[in-house]
Design an enzyme around this catalytic site. Structure first.
Site, short mmCIF file in Angstrom:
data_model
loop_
_atom_site.label_atom_id
_atom_site.label_comp_id
_atom_site.label_asym_id
_atom_site.label_seq_id
_atom_site.Cartn_x
_atom_site.Cartn_y
_atom_site.Cartn_z
N ASN A 166 2.20 -24.84 -6.41
CA ASN A 166 2.83 -24.07 -5.34
C ASN A 166 1.81 -23.15 -4.69
OD1 ASN A 166 5.29 -23.14 -3.89
ND2 ASN A 166 4.70 -21.18 -4.79
N TYR A 170 2.03 -13.74 -0.84
CA TYR A 170 2.60 -12.53 -1.40
C TYR A 170 1.55 -11.43 -1.28
CZ TYR A 170 4.78 -16.52 -3.78
OH TYR A 170 5.35 -17.74 -4.06
N ARG A 171 1.93 -10.32 -0.72
CA ARG A 171 0.95 -9.24 -0.56
C ARG A 171 0.48 -8.74 -1.93
NH1 ARG A 171 5.78 -5.41 0.92
NH2 ARG A 171 5.81 -3.98 -0.85
N TRP A 184 5.39 -10.66 -5.65
CA TRP A 184 6.18 -11.87 -5.43
C TRP A 184 7.64 -11.54 -5.72
CZ3 TRP A 184 2.80 -15.42 -8.95
CH2 TRP A 184 2.85 -15.03 -10.29
N ASP A 279 5.94 -3.00 6.42
CA ASP A 279 6.19 -4.44 6.39
C ASP A 279 6.73 -4.98 7.71
OD1 ASP A 279 6.40 -7.02 5.18
OD2 ASP A 279 6.79 -6.03 3.27
#
Length: 479
Positions: A166, A170-171, A184, A279
């Protein structure tokens, strides 16, 4: 031939007038992010910062910040082709007889060409260095951010049981030279892999890929069907499998043409407070606990480029990636819901907030059936509001959609509220983190079977004769 790496992508952007180089000295602490935001809001070009304070690695931002740049990177102007390729693969029967196999060879070879190929080395293996986040020009984007964040790292993991690989974006908040926090969210596949490892009492290997083929960057963000290898999805997207190499310190494969790979592991039991972070909702996400990533090694090119993005109140760079996802996944939605005609997730709704769907309505209650079906499909389960309209409504035209809502929906009859459902972790309005409500609006024309007792009013439309007359004389009017 598909674009093989970030340098080729930069060359194509520059050739098409989609890139600006800046050689003035710039600071990765707030300054670069503000320059990028201003350019994104102004529909400006991609920017390659060549002179970074304290670092000798250039920074590329806003690389995917227009539909034209997405077309260049993915080498197509019809993004639904990507979804059609996946749908076609799922329908493909592998014949058992020799004659059947021979007849199917062209189709089977196309499928095989999309698979990733493992190499012994590649550009990203040119330099191996000691683990230290301080060697990278990682940005701080907003004044109240908790620190510097990796924002466009492709986080590679594999399912601990099945081995399916995968990629997710994700930050990551940098804590010190060897540690970062992995944001995550609970609903993401990387987090699921982490939970499985936690249950087994193990840490999970993870590699953070900075800068790769545009198709691989897109694949990491795209919500592909469960069980589909993200590297294969990248190959399907670009019609050619990507080259892979093994990491040096962990058991994972990464793109050979990447700029930088950060190797390490996530310890699901080592949890620390992460955030705040400005964000893509336009708000700072609050402090929450997330697991720790430990850096064990770095592979990189001899002269790498640091690919990054900044987020904030829409519309910024991520909106264009979201639009491509919307187009690419329409054929998959139609595979499960054939009545769906079109689909739009407005950029201002940060993609999880609102979706508009048009359908070819054939029976009473069908709009609500589609709502429930979409809320049961992968990441669409987090979509907060769904509006369903008839096929004569253009879902990409806000005026058309508002007209349909206000002329075909009755508030008491056609609004569906569902409580205590999963919500996006970043939703600033939900009463609890990850739990809230959903709203569906059935803005289709109602039928007598749905309790609509009135005569359906006829829409005003010009007659053919008058339209043809005015068409034929238009040049005479001087308009």
């Amino acid at each position: 031939m598909p674009i093989e790496d970030i340098s080729e992508f930069i060359a194509e952007l520059e050739k098409n007038g989609e890139l600006k180089r800046i050689d003035a000295l710039v600071d990765p602490d707030l300054e670069i992010a503000e320059i990028l935001r201003r350019q994104m809001y102004a529909n400006g070009p991609a920017i390659l910062f060549e002179n970074i304070k304290g670092f000798d690695i250039p920074v590329l931002g806003n690389a995917f910040g227009s539909m034209r740049r997405m077309e260049i990177g993915l080498e197509t102007s019809d993004f639904t082709e990507i979804g059609h390729r996946i749908a076609d693969m799922t329908k493909m029967d592998v014949p058992s007889g020799l004659l059947g196999k021979i007849k199917k060879l062209p189709e089977l070879s196309k499928m095989t060409e999309a698979f990733p190929k493992l190499d012994s080395s590649g550009p990203v293996t040119e330099i191996s260095e000691a683990p230290n986040f301080e060697s990278l020009p990682i940005l701080k984007s907003w004044p109240n951010d908790a620190g510097r964040f990796i924002t466009l790292g492709l986080v590679a993991t594999k399912h601990p049981d099945t081995g399916v690989r995968n990629l997710g974006v994700y930050r990551m908040q940098i804590i010190d030279e060897k540690h970062a926090l992995m944001h995550w969210q609970k609903h993401k596949r990387g987090a699921q892999h982490g939970e499985i490892s936690k249950d087994a009492g193990k840490k999970i290997p993870a590699a953070i890929i900075i800068g790769s083929e545009p198709s691989t960057v897109f694949s990491a963000i795209a919500p592909v069907p469960e069980g589909l290898d993200k590297y294969l999805f990248s190959g399907i997207t670009r019609k050619k499998g990507i080259r892979m190499v093994k990491c040096k310190t962990i058991d994972l494969e990464v793109p050979a043409n990447a700029e930088i790979v950060l190797e390490g592991y996530v310890d699901p039991t080592d949890v620390q407070d992460e955030g705040p972070f400005g964000d893509h909702t336009g708000y700072y996400t609050p402090v929450e606990p997330y697991p720790t990533f430990t850096l064990t090694g770095i592979m990189r090119r001899r002269n790498p480029i640091y690919l990054t993005t900044v987020v904030g109140k829409p519309v910024l760079e991520d909106a264009y990636v979201g639009k491509v996802i919307e187009r690419a996944f329409l054929p998959l939605i139609q595979m499960f819901h054939p009545e769906v005609v079109d689909f739009d997730m407005p950029s201002a709704g940060w993609f999880q907030g609102l979706a508009i769907i048009s359908i070819k309505k054939r029976y009473p209650g069908q709009a609500k059936k589609v709502m429930m079906g979409l809320w049961g499909m992968g990441q669409l389960s987090l979509t907060k509001m769904l509006v369903v309209v008839d096929s004569d409504v253009n879902v990409h035209n806000t005026n058309d959609v508002i007209w349909a809502i206000t002329t075909r929906a009755d508030a008491a009859r056609d609004v569906v509220i569902i409580n205590n459902t999963p919500t996006d972790t970043l939703d600033p309005a939900s009463p609890l983190v990850n739990l809230g409500s959903k709203m569906g609006i059935d803005a289709t024309q109602k039928t007598p079977e749905e309790g609509y007792a009135r005569e359906i009013q006829k829409q005003v439309k010009v007659d053919d004769a008058t339209r043809d007359l005015v068409d034929s004389r238009w040049s005479e009017y001087g308009l």
